[in-house]
Motif scaffolding. Structure first.
Motif, mmCIF file in Angstrom:
data_model
loop_
_atom_site.group_PDB
_atom_site.id
_atom_site.type_symbol
_atom_site.label_atom_id
_atom_site.label_comp_id
_atom_site.label_asym_id
_atom_site.label_seq_id
_atom_site.Cartn_x
_atom_site.Cartn_y
_atom_site.Cartn_z
ATOM 1 N N LEU A 197 0.812 -1.217 0.000
ATOM 2 C CA LEU A 197 0.000 0.000 0.000
ATOM 3 C C LEU A 197 0.846 1.269 0.000
ATOM 4 C CD1 LEU A 197 -2.837 -0.943 2.537
ATOM 5 C CD2 LEU A 197 -2.985 -0.821 0.047
ATOM 6 N N GLN A 214 0.053 4.214 -2.377
ATOM 7 C CA GLN A 214 -1.240 3.993 -3.008
ATOM 8 C C GLN A 214 -2.299 4.913 -2.390
ATOM 9 O OE1 GLN A 214 -1.447 2.155 -5.577
ATOM 10 N NE2 GLN A 214 0.182 0.624 -5.477
ATOM 11 N N CYS A 247 0.583 6.092 2.753
ATOM 12 C CA CYS A 247 -0.179 6.100 1.508
ATOM 13 C C CYS A 247 -0.100 7.479 0.840
ATOM 14 C CB CYS A 247 -1.645 5.756 1.775
ATOM 15 S SG CYS A 247 -1.909 4.052 2.326
ATOM 16 N N PHE A 277 -8.728 -2.016 -8.460
ATOM 17 C CA PHE A 277 -7.459 -1.772 -7.772
ATOM 18 C C PHE A 277 -6.591 -3.033 -7.825
ATOM 19 C CE2 PHE A 277 -4.806 0.497 -4.871
ATOM 20 C CZ PHE A 277 -4.180 -0.482 -4.118
ATOM 21 N N THR A 295 5.519 -1.851 -4.455
ATOM 22 C CA THR A 295 6.254 -0.639 -4.821
ATOM 23 C C THR A 295 7.483 -0.441 -3.947
ATOM 24 O OG1 THR A 295 4.914 0.679 -3.307
ATOM 25 C CG2 THR A 295 4.134 0.479 -5.586
#
Length: 430
Positions: free
Chosen positions: A42, A45, A68, A99, A104
């Protein structure tokens, strides 16, 4: 600095959530850290936090602010979200959600990853049109929060939905000051007051409508309130006087704030409106002015995010609240969009409500427009009274209104009801 980083450096050791379990800041940070590590995907995001228990909400915002890219605070699940926003808790995510979780990060040790300035999106109430997402960040949300040894001793009652601007202010005030927090945002008025009494709530932030409902129970005096904050609606002099008499030792403030403008300013002199001299000053990091259309305009010194705000050429945000200058006070009249047009004469419902509630036999009043084939609109009202003699009260109210209002402002229809509904925001339903 994020909420997560702020709590890591906080001088407080424990807080309490929902009035029962003491929570150390160390355990809260550890829980937030564990959430970040478990949901490392997350990072960066956009996440929508849907209605959850207050302790789960506190843990989620602590974990994901600074983690986030964006947090959307959902007071309910009916609001539309931009494409690609995931809902928290993740188990509530629809099967067909667009989604996609993507890794990441390159390392799992989240403590070593730098934080970002998370955008917090809060929804307007939608009372004047389709709800809009208004963007803030932790700095703007916490700008007016005060911490001291006094605020640490308070026991806050949460009367608003925690995911709305006003509710989030109470949550952050409690969390950042180490105070106790009691979630009293659900149930009928008797249940909510009983919960406050049981947990010995000493600080309460609520709308004037909510305070009037509490006064109707005749049990509000069982609380030992040390801090009273009114917001969301006009705080009229009659209510301020009543609360001052009931709680003579309490600090009583009516605060001007909105989702669009962010935290505004607080008035602590127990008088309706605010001093007109503030229009020539900077108060709480804000500049104030009144537009040609008599709208209150606010300009934060730190402009921050201005998307979805109505801003003039000088950077002032249009609050769309109508005001008038009366001697040395700026007095709120109501929302610009709520005016009743009686044969070309403008009537502010809130102004008429203030006159009606000045009468000793009126507990609550709601003024609204009634269609007229001759004048376009007429003024009508619903009254919650503390007397059974409604016919006699109607005659008294007509005489009372004749002495204080222009004829076009006087209600042509009186309807007596047992209660008036509030919106989820705590404001009177209109």
């Amino acid at each position: 600095m994020s909420l997560f980083a702020h709590l890591k450096t906080s001088g407080f050791t424990t807080t309490a959530i929902d009035g029962s379990v003491n929570v150390s800041y160390a355990s809260l940070i550890a829980g937030a850290q564990a959430l970040r590590e478990k949901h490392h995907n997350l990072k960066g995001q956009s996440l929508a936090i849907s209605p959850v228990d207050i302790d789960e909400l506190v843990l989620a915002i602590t974990a994901f602010d600074g983690w986030c890219k964006a947090l959307y605070m959902l007071p309910d699940n009916s609001l539309a979200l931009p494409e690609g926003v995931c809902k928290w808790p993740l188990d509530d995510r629809p099967e067909d959600s667009a989604f996609v979780l993507t890794d990441t990060t390159t390392e799992r040790d989240t403590a070593t990853i730098s934080e970002q300035n998370t955008r917090w999106y809060l929804a307007t109430s939608g009372t004047t049109g389709t709800p809009k997402w208004i963007v803030h960040d932790f700095a703007s949300l916490s700008r007016a929060i005060k911490t001291s040894s006094h605020t640490q001793q308070l026991r806050w009652g949460l009367s608003y939905q925690a995911a709305r601007f006003a509710g989030l202010q109470v949550v952050l005030q409690s969390l950042l000051s180490g105070a106790l927090l009691i979630d009293c945002s659900s149930g009928d008025i008797e249940q909510r007051l009983q919960q406050m009494i049981h947990h010995e709530v000493s600080a309460l932030s609520a709308t004037p409508s909510f305070f009037r409902q509490l006064l109707m129970t005749a049990k509000l005096s069982q609380l030992n309130l040390k801090q009273i904050t009114l917001g969301g609606e006009i705080a009229d002099q009659a209510l301020l006087d009543t609360l001052s008499q009931l709680f003579p030792r309490a600090k009583i403030m009516h605060i001007y704030a909105s989702t669009e403008a962010g935290v505004g300013f607080a008035v602590a002199d127990k008088k309706a409106g605010f001093p007109s001299e503030w229009l020539q000053q900077t108060r709480s990091g804000l500049k104030l002015k009144v537009s040609d259309a008599q709208h209150l305009m606010i300009k934060p010194e730190q402009q921050g995010f201005l998307e979805n705000r109505v801003v003039d050429s000088e950077g002032y945000i249009d609050t769309e609240d109508l005001v008038s200058i009366e001697q040395d006070r700026v007095v709120f009249q109501g929302r610009a969009c709520g005016v009743i047009n009686v044969g070309g004469n403008k009537v502010h419902p809130e102004a008429v409500e203030q006159v009606l509630t000045q009468h000793e036999d009126v507990v609550l009043a709601r003024v609204y427009a009634k269609t007229s084939s001759v004048l376009g609109q007429l003024v009508a009202c619903e009254i919650v009274a503390n007397t059974q003699d409604t016919q006699g009260l109607k005659k008294k109210l007509l005489a009372h209104c004749l002495a204080k209002l222009a004829r076009y402002q006087i209600p042509s229809q009186f309807k007596f009801v047992s209660h008036l509904a509030n919106q989820s925001t705590g404001k009177l339903s209109r």
